[in-house]
Design a protein around this motif. Structure first.
Motif, PDB file in Angstrom:
ATOM      1  N   GLY A 262       6.896  75.468  -7.220  1.00  0.00           N
ATOM      2  CA  GLY A 262       5.662  75.751  -7.331  1.00  0.00           C
ATOM      3  C   GLY A 262       5.020  77.049  -6.962  1.00  0.00           C
ATOM      4  O   GLY A 262       3.637  77.175  -7.038  1.00  0.00           O
ATOM      5  N   LEU A 263       5.782  78.130  -7.021  1.00  0.00           N
ATOM      6  CA  LEU A 263       5.502  79.422  -6.490  1.00  0.00           C
ATOM      7  C   LEU A 263       6.037  80.390  -7.722  1.00  0.00           C
ATOM      8  O   LEU A 263       7.235  80.343  -7.897  1.00  0.00           O
ATOM      9  CB  LEU A 263       6.064  79.950  -4.988  1.00  0.00           C
ATOM     10  CG  LEU A 263       5.274  79.044  -4.026  1.00  0.00           C
ATOM     11  CD1 LEU A 263       6.512  79.413  -2.890  1.00  0.00           C
ATOM     12  CD2 LEU A 263       3.970  79.014  -3.756  1.00  0.00           C
ATOM     13  N   VAL A 264       5.234  81.171  -8.169  1.00  0.00           N
ATOM     14  CA  VAL A 264       5.587  82.002  -9.291  1.00  0.00           C
ATOM     15  C   VAL A 264       5.858  83.303  -8.983  1.00  0.00           C
ATOM     16  O   VAL A 264       5.068  84.067  -8.433  1.00  0.00           O
ATOM     17  CB  VAL A 264       4.200  82.023 -10.546  1.00  0.00           C
ATOM     18  CG1 VAL A 264       4.703  82.648 -11.670  1.00  0.00           C
ATOM     19  CG2 VAL A 264       3.784  80.728 -10.838  1.00  0.00           C
ATOM     20  N   PHE A 265       7.041  83.669  -9.609  1.00  0.00           N
ATOM     21  CA  PHE A 265       7.564  85.097  -9.390  1.00  0.00           C
ATOM     22  C   PHE A 265       7.508  85.808 -10.738  1.00  0.00           C
ATOM     23  O   PHE A 265       7.917  85.190 -11.901  1.00  0.00           O
ATOM     24  CB  PHE A 265       9.034  85.021  -9.207  1.00  0.00           C
ATOM     25  CG  PHE A 265       9.421  84.459  -7.893  1.00  0.00           C
ATOM     26  CD1 PHE A 265       9.832  85.400  -7.057  1.00  0.00           C
ATOM     27  CD2 PHE A 265       9.222  83.136  -7.551  1.00  0.00           C
ATOM     28  CE1 PHE A 265      10.142  85.111  -5.597  1.00  0.00           C
ATOM     29  CE2 PHE A 265       9.550  82.767  -6.283  1.00  0.00           C
ATOM     30  CZ  PHE A 265      10.027  83.709  -5.290  1.00  0.00           C
ATOM     31  N   GLY A 369       6.519  66.287  -7.525  1.00  0.00           N
ATOM     32  CA  GLY A 369       6.340  65.572  -8.934  1.00  0.00           C
ATOM     33  C   GLY A 369       5.337  65.932  -9.805  1.00  0.00           C
ATOM     34  O   GLY A 369       5.483  65.705 -11.007  1.00  0.00           O
ATOM     35  N   ALA A 370       4.283  66.604  -9.259  1.00  0.00           N
ATOM     36  CA  ALA A 370       3.189  67.071 -10.172  1.00  0.00           C
ATOM     37  C   ALA A 370       3.237  68.466 -10.445  1.00  0.00           C
ATOM     38  O   ALA A 370       2.409  68.870 -11.381  1.00  0.00           O
ATOM     39  CB  ALA A 370       1.870  67.002  -9.199  1.00  0.00           C
ATOM     40  N   LEU A 371       4.013  69.132 -10.134  1.00  0.00           N
ATOM     41  CA  LEU A 371       4.342  70.610 -10.359  1.00  0.00           C
ATOM     42  C   LEU A 371       5.009  70.643 -11.948  1.00  0.00           C
ATOM     43  O   LEU A 371       5.522  69.914 -12.354  1.00  0.00           O
ATOM     44  CB  LEU A 371       5.430  71.516  -9.551  1.00  0.00           C
ATOM     45  CG  LEU A 371       5.119  71.477  -8.023  1.00  0.00           C
ATOM     46  CD1 LEU A 371       6.109  71.838  -7.202  1.00  0.00           C
ATOM     47  CD2 LEU A 371       3.746  72.124  -7.748  1.00  0.00           C
ATOM     48  N   HIS A 372       4.412  71.678 -12.477  1.00  0.00           N
ATOM     49  CA  HIS A 372       4.872  71.859 -13.998  1.00  0.00           C
ATOM     50  C   HIS A 372       4.478  73.335 -14.494  1.00  0.00           C
ATOM     51  O   HIS A 372       3.409  73.842 -14.653  1.00  0.00           O
ATOM     52  CB  HIS A 372       4.121  70.999 -14.816  1.00  0.00           C
ATOM     53  CG  HIS A 372       4.319  71.073 -16.491  1.00  0.00           C
ATOM     54  ND1 HIS A 372       5.268  70.417 -16.976  1.00  0.00           N
ATOM     55  CD2 HIS A 372       3.449  71.508 -17.354  1.00  0.00           C
ATOM     56  CE1 HIS A 372       5.343  70.405 -18.303  1.00  0.00           C
ATOM     57  NE2 HIS A 372       4.300  71.487 -18.563  1.00  0.00           N
ATOM     58  N   GLY A 373       5.735  73.937 -14.242  1.00  0.00           N
ATOM     59  CA  GLY A 373       5.777  75.183 -14.854  1.00  0.00           C
ATOM     60  C   GLY A 373       4.874  76.157 -14.177  1.00  0.00           C
ATOM     61  O   GLY A 373       4.573  76.242 -13.178  1.00  0.00           O
ATOM     62  N   LEU A 374       4.132  76.778 -15.182  1.00  0.00           N
ATOM     63  CA  LEU A 374       2.583  77.545 -14.755  1.00  0.00           C
ATOM     64  C   LEU A 374       1.552  76.714 -14.657  1.00  0.00           C
ATOM     65  O   LEU A 374       0.349  77.173 -14.094  1.00  0.00           O
ATOM     66  CB  LEU A 374       2.506  78.670 -15.739  1.00  0.00           C
ATOM     67  CG  LEU A 374       3.439  79.933 -15.704  1.00  0.00           C
ATOM     68  CD1 LEU A 374       2.990  80.919 -16.932  1.00  0.00           C
ATOM     69  CD2 LEU A 374       3.798  80.437 -14.231  1.00  0.00           C
ATOM     70  N   MET A 375       1.405  75.469 -15.092  1.00  0.00           N
ATOM     71  CA  MET A 375       0.346  74.772 -15.446  1.00  0.00           C
ATOM     72  C   MET A 375      -0.127  73.827 -13.998  1.00  0.00           C
ATOM     73  O   MET A 375      -1.357  73.631 -13.913  1.00  0.00           O
ATOM     74  CB  MET A 375       0.774  73.653 -16.466  1.00  0.00           C
ATOM     75  CG  MET A 375       0.889  74.167 -17.876  1.00  0.00           C
ATOM     76  SD  MET A 375      -0.125  75.405 -18.481  1.00  0.00           S
ATOM     77  CE  MET A 375       0.328  75.675 -20.263  1.00  0.00           C
TER      78      MET A 375
END
Length: 643
Positions: A262-265, A369-375
């Motif tokens: 859930g953390l974007v690099f 379970g709610a995490l989805h890529g960048l969205m």
């Protein structure tokens, strides 16, 4: 005896109670065949519903939005019926309608496999062919609990146990399958003409990770096969455009599970694009009269209590961090920080409006379970802004916000908008008078801009009315990005004031505003909108110089240096590979322009230009090319502020 009034004002009189189906048949056999349900005095009912007194009636067919929802709801029951027929020990739980389809959750001793879905879908089609009637039954809660427990449907029994005991329940029967549901449903399974099961996923019972894991079967249902085929084609196109896949192919970003998920690099190419987006955003805001702020990532717990987040938003906030005698929390929003800057000194009516903007990173506690890529992520950057103004300035400020919002969105290639104006809910802070004035100001601003909008009556936040702007991407999907919200709550909570012209102390109006929403999510939308084929001004690499042999290495390096000096993001490929291989590889990387150089180009001080679409521009000198690319190097904006 009942008189039935139809939507066109015509009336039908009957000398006895009649069902919705009877009325449809009286109008004509074609309508009787098409009717899926009825709307009696504003309430949706089955076609078997009996009208005994005067009433208004609208017949619902597959052409109506409610008709499509009824089709999908009934198809969810059809799915459950098929599963129970094939797998009698499976327990059914819930099966709601969702966007473009439905799902149903099951408890079963083993995972459902793809071949199971094929069998289930085939059984569903057989049940449709049998054209089984659906009938509604009413049962008291205690009897319903006993009924489902006797069938081994313990989850259904648990659902009923949570329903008030004085409420009679409706059940729907189709052959030997009975399900709890408020309805309405189609008259028979033969009305369900076009559906497809799409996937199986895990889902916790009642959405709680502490509960057991169930299996969720997703499906889609439509009024006819053409609509289904069109949707499946859109689904395939959406898969082709998936930002997670394209992000990996173009090396734009990653979400590292080693860091917790859930953390974007942001990788170098993605970071370049982010910088371009941010620079454009800053430029547009400076032109629109905003000042920029930078605020911390954490704050004392007391601040979040004052703002109300600690009470009303606690589930989305991370736990406090203890430091000596204080507790700190990561910020889920930027709003209270901007309020503190406002309160740093006494403000005058002459100071207003104050327009402050920030690319502020916030943190939300999201279930894995709610995490989805960048969205859907845990840490993201909001393109936040807050305007503090007088009540008489609301309309003017909303006009400016709309102008800026549409200018920015259009520059990114979005032209199709759906706008909602949400009004006062039952529970709200602030006087009815200020709500009315604020709502009128929002309405007037939208009308002056000539923007079509829908009213979402009662859909405003408790703290003020709002405007939501949804964009449509290249394949017609809606994305909620931009929002404008008036806030009467935080100024009260933080005792915000300004000195009015008569020297009295007044509350400012606070306007929350985001154009892109979340930078991460908007980036994901951009990837899918363009399928990675970005316009030149956004592309992470705008030009690639490709050599045919190593004899052109020095010339290629000189070309790259000149391009970079002109501000173009230029790459170079000096590898000892065939030129066809290089062209294919850089075309797959969606680089807008490929400059091919061999001995002839070096001798004539030119480049052979090829576009990523395969168009051959022939040979030209570099200065000529740079001039030709100039219009594409900047976003196209038509930004004019309202007075």
């Amino acid at each position: 005896m009942p008189v039935v009034t139809l939507p066109d004002g015509n009336q039908r009189s009957f000398d006895h109670p009649v069902s919705v189906a009877d009325v449809a048949l009286a109008i004509g056999p074609g309508l009787a065949k098409a009717a899926l349900a009825g709307c009696v005095d504003g309430r949706l009912v089955d076609t078997s519903y009996v009208i005994a007194v005067d009433a208004s009636l609208a017949l619902i067919t597959e052409r109506d939005p409610q008709g499509l929802e009824i089709i999908r709801h009934s198809t969810a029951h059809l799915l459950a019926h098929a599963v129970k027929s094939l797998f009698p020990t499976a327990q059914v739980t819930i099966g709601p309608v969702i966007e473009d389809g439905f799902y149903y959750d099951f408890a079963f001793e083993r995972p459902f496999h793809p071949e199971d879905l094929e069998r289930i879908e085939a059984k569903m089609k057989a049940l449709v062919k049998a054209d089984i009637p659906l009938s509604r039954e009413v049962m008291e809660p205690a009897a319903a609990v006993a009924f489902f427990q006797a069938q081994g449907e313990h989850y259904k029994a648990k659902i009923i146990e949570d329903i008030p005991r004085d409420q009679a329940l409706s059940l729907y029967r189709q052959d030997d399958f009975v399900d709890l549901c408020r309805g309405p449903h189609v008259p028979s399974t033969g009305k369900l003409k076009a559906f497809k099961l799409t996937k199986v996923a895990g889902a916790y019972w009642r959405g709680d990770s502490q509960n057991e894991m169930l299996q969720r079967i997703y499906g889609t249902a439509w009024a006819n096969k053409q609509q289904l085929d069109d949707y499946l084609q859109r689904l395939a196109e959406a898969e082709r455009r998936d930002h997670r896949r394209i992000g990996t192919e173009l090396n734009l970003f990653s979400v590292q599970e080693a860091a917790g998920g859930g953390l974007v690099f942001w990788h170098p190419h993605g970071a370049r694009m982010r910088r371009v987006i941010e620079q454009f955003w800053y430029t547009m805001h400076e032109r629109a009269g905003y000042e920029l702020l930078y605020t911390p990532h954490i704050a004392n717990l007391a601040l979040w209590k004052t703002s109300g987040h600690a009470d009303f938003y606690a589930e989305s906030m991370y736990e406090p961090m203890e430091d000596e005698h204080q507790s700190f929390q990561l910020k889920p929003m930027n709003c209270p920080f901007h309020v503190l800057v406002y309160k740093d000194r006494l403000r005058s009516y002459r100071d207003l409006p104050l327009r402050w903007a920030e690319m502020g990173t916030v943190y939300r506690r999201e279930m894995s379970g709610a995490l989805h890529g960048l969205m859907r992520v845990r840490g993201f950057t909001q393109d936040d802004a807050h305007i503090f103004c007088r009540e008489d300035q609301i309309e003017g400020e909303i006009l400016r916000i709309l102008e800026l919002t549409l200018g920015v969105l259009r520059a990114f290639g979005f032209e199709d908008f759906d706008i909602n104006l949400s009004t006062r809910p039952d529970k709200a802070v602030g006087s009815a008078a200020i709500w009315e004035h604020a709502t009128q100001a929002l309405t007037a601003a939208l009308e002056k801009k000539g923007l079509a909008f829908a009213i979402d009556a009662g859909g405003g936040a408790f703290y003020g009315p709002k405007i939501d702007i949804k964009i449509r991407d290249a394949i017609g999907r809606q994305w909620q990005c931009s929002t404008v919200q008036l806030d009467f709550n935080l100024p009260e909570r933080f005792d915000m004031e300004y000195v009015a012209e008569d020297n009295s102390r007044q509350r400012p109006i606070m306007i929350h505003r985001a154009l892109l929403g979340s930078l991460e999510r908007f980036f994901g939308v951009l990837i899918e909108h363009y399928a990675g084929v970005f316009p030149l001004w956004l592309a992470p690499v705008q030009v690639a110089v490709l050599t045919i042999t190593d004899r052109q290495d020095a010339y290629a390096r000189a070309l790259q240096a000149r391009l970079q000096k002109q501000g173009l993001r230029a790459a170079i490929d000096l590898r000892n590979e065939k030129i066809g291989f290089k062209i294919r590889e850089h075309t797959l990387q969606r680089i807008p322009y490929l400059l091919i150089v061999g001995d002839r180009e070096e001798e004539t001080h030119t480049v052979a230009v090829r576009t990523r679409s395969g168009e051959d521009w022939g040979s030209m000198n570099l200065d000529e090319l740079i001039v030709r690319l100039e219009p594409e190097r900047v976003p196209q904006t038509h930004f004019v502020l309202e007075d």
